[in-house]
Design an enzyme around this catalytic site. Sequence first.
Site, PDB file in Angstrom:
ATOM      1  N   LYS A   1       0.866  -1.190   0.000  1.00 14.08           N
ATOM      2  CA  LYS A   1       0.000   0.000   0.000  1.00 14.08           C
ATOM      3  C   LYS A   1       0.899   1.235   0.000  1.00 14.08           C
ATOM      4  CE  LYS A   1      -3.198   3.086   0.584  1.00 14.08           C
ATOM      5  NZ  LYS A   1      -4.061   3.485  -0.563  1.00 14.08           N
TER       6      LYS A   1
ATOM      7  N   CYS B   1      -0.006  11.437  -5.652  1.00 16.16           N
ATOM      8  CA  CYS B   1       0.093  12.082  -4.349  1.00 16.16           C
ATOM      9  C   CYS B   1      -0.276  13.569  -4.517  1.00 16.16           C
ATOM     10  CB  CYS B   1       1.481  11.940  -3.764  1.00 16.16           C
ATOM     11  SG  CYS B   1       2.789  12.318  -4.915  1.00 16.16           S
TER      12      CYS B   1
HETATM   13  C1  YRO Z   1      -5.414   9.585  -3.977  1.00 13.90           C
HETATM   14  C2  YRO Z   1      -4.368   9.642  -2.904  1.00 13.90           C
HETATM   15  C3  YRO Z   1      -5.038   9.495  -1.528  1.00 13.90           C
HETATM   16  C4  YRO Z   1      -3.696  10.984  -2.964  1.00 13.90           C
HETATM   17  C5  YRO Z   1      -3.294   8.555  -3.146  1.00 13.90           C
HETATM   18  C6  YRO Z   1      -3.665   7.143  -2.747  1.00 13.90           C
HETATM   19  C7  YRO Z   1      -4.680   6.528  -3.638  1.00 13.90           C
HETATM   20  C8  YRO Z   1      -5.937   6.160  -3.185  1.00 13.90           C
HETATM   21  C9  YRO Z   1      -6.392   6.391  -1.796  1.00 13.90           C
HETATM   22  O1  YRO Z   1      -5.686   5.972  -0.835  1.00 13.90           O
HETATM   23  O2  YRO Z   1      -7.484   6.992  -1.680  1.00 13.90           O
HETATM   24  N1  YRO Z   1      -6.845   5.586  -4.031  1.00 13.90           N
HETATM   25  C10 YRO Z   1      -6.552   5.348  -5.352  1.00 13.90           C
HETATM   26  O3  YRO Z   1      -7.383   4.826  -6.134  1.00 13.90           O
HETATM   27  N2  YRO Z   1      -5.320   5.687  -5.815  1.00 13.90           N
HETATM   28  C11 YRO Z   1      -4.373   6.269  -5.025  1.00 13.90           C
HETATM   29  O4  YRO Z   1      -3.262   6.561  -5.515  1.00 13.90           O
END
Ligand code: YRO
Length: 310
Positions: A45, A128
Amino acid sequence: TTMTASIAGFTFDDILLNAAGVYCQTTEELDQILEAPGAGSLVTKSATPMERPGNPGVRYADMALGSINSMGLPNLSLDYYLEYAIAHQADKPLFLSIAGLSKDDNLQMLREIQASDFNGLVELNLSCPNVPGKPQTGYDFDTTRQILTEAFTFFKKPLGVKLPPYFDIAHFDMIAAVLNDFPLAFVNTINSIGNGLMVNPDTDTAMIAPKGGFGGLGGAIAKPTALANVRGLRQRLNPEIKIIGTGGVKDGRDVYDLILCGADLVSVGTTLHQEGPTVFNRLKHELETEMKVKAYDDVAQFRGQLQTLD
Ligand SMILES: CC(C)(C)CCc1c(C(=O)O)[nH]c(=O)[nH]c1=O
């Protein structure tokens, strides 16, 4: 049939793995991917320096069209995943994903990884967030160039980037022009399609709680965008930069299509979330069947060989 690939000198005996964020939060989940027949690697993750609970409330939902999520980067911290990766990297090459909330966070995590005994590959998540008011880093080409320039002054281990989907051909040109200036081991394309919205027909409410129901889209809806981004980047990137294709994988033919567009490895998100780690063996056998139909016995024979009609 030969279904292998190599990235940064690592040979992957199976070309399937999980998409970052899916089935990779805890050692229990990570162990299941590590041991899953048909999975050639895993990615952790996306980590931040400190542990994060992520967004409150319902933050993931499945729909006919695919999935929507606004998890909010819940993770058990870089140290947790770094320790896991170092302890298990003898088995097979592993990917460590990071997603700092600032450029300094990302550089600090890369310094810690560089100083560690981790000898796998790092996936820098460019979805990010950027400074407020600016688009996510993957859509800010100058910031992306800046982070990679600083990273490569000290980071010597294999580094790749997880990219958001692009939709304008000029953006394919622009991100490729940035990435080609760096000795990247790979790009992973695509991350979820940002800021979709899905409605619960029974309650007339958004499906998920955070961000007023806005969230990243995955699954079937993402497949045509994933194919276009794999193809568009394969056509533009230096051949030394390998490609992990992600988005819309439901069956073996979807894996085949991503390879045909240029993917070296293929990662599975929504369908892994719905089906669990047995999905890898199913997809592997369905891909083998499709290859037999086409009289291929090695993925290298058709990788990147999509024919156009002109
Ligand atoms: C969207 C962010 C929270 C900035 C990064 C983590 C992430 C998330 C998330 O942790 O919400 N979900 C996704 O589908 N792609 C991602 O890269």
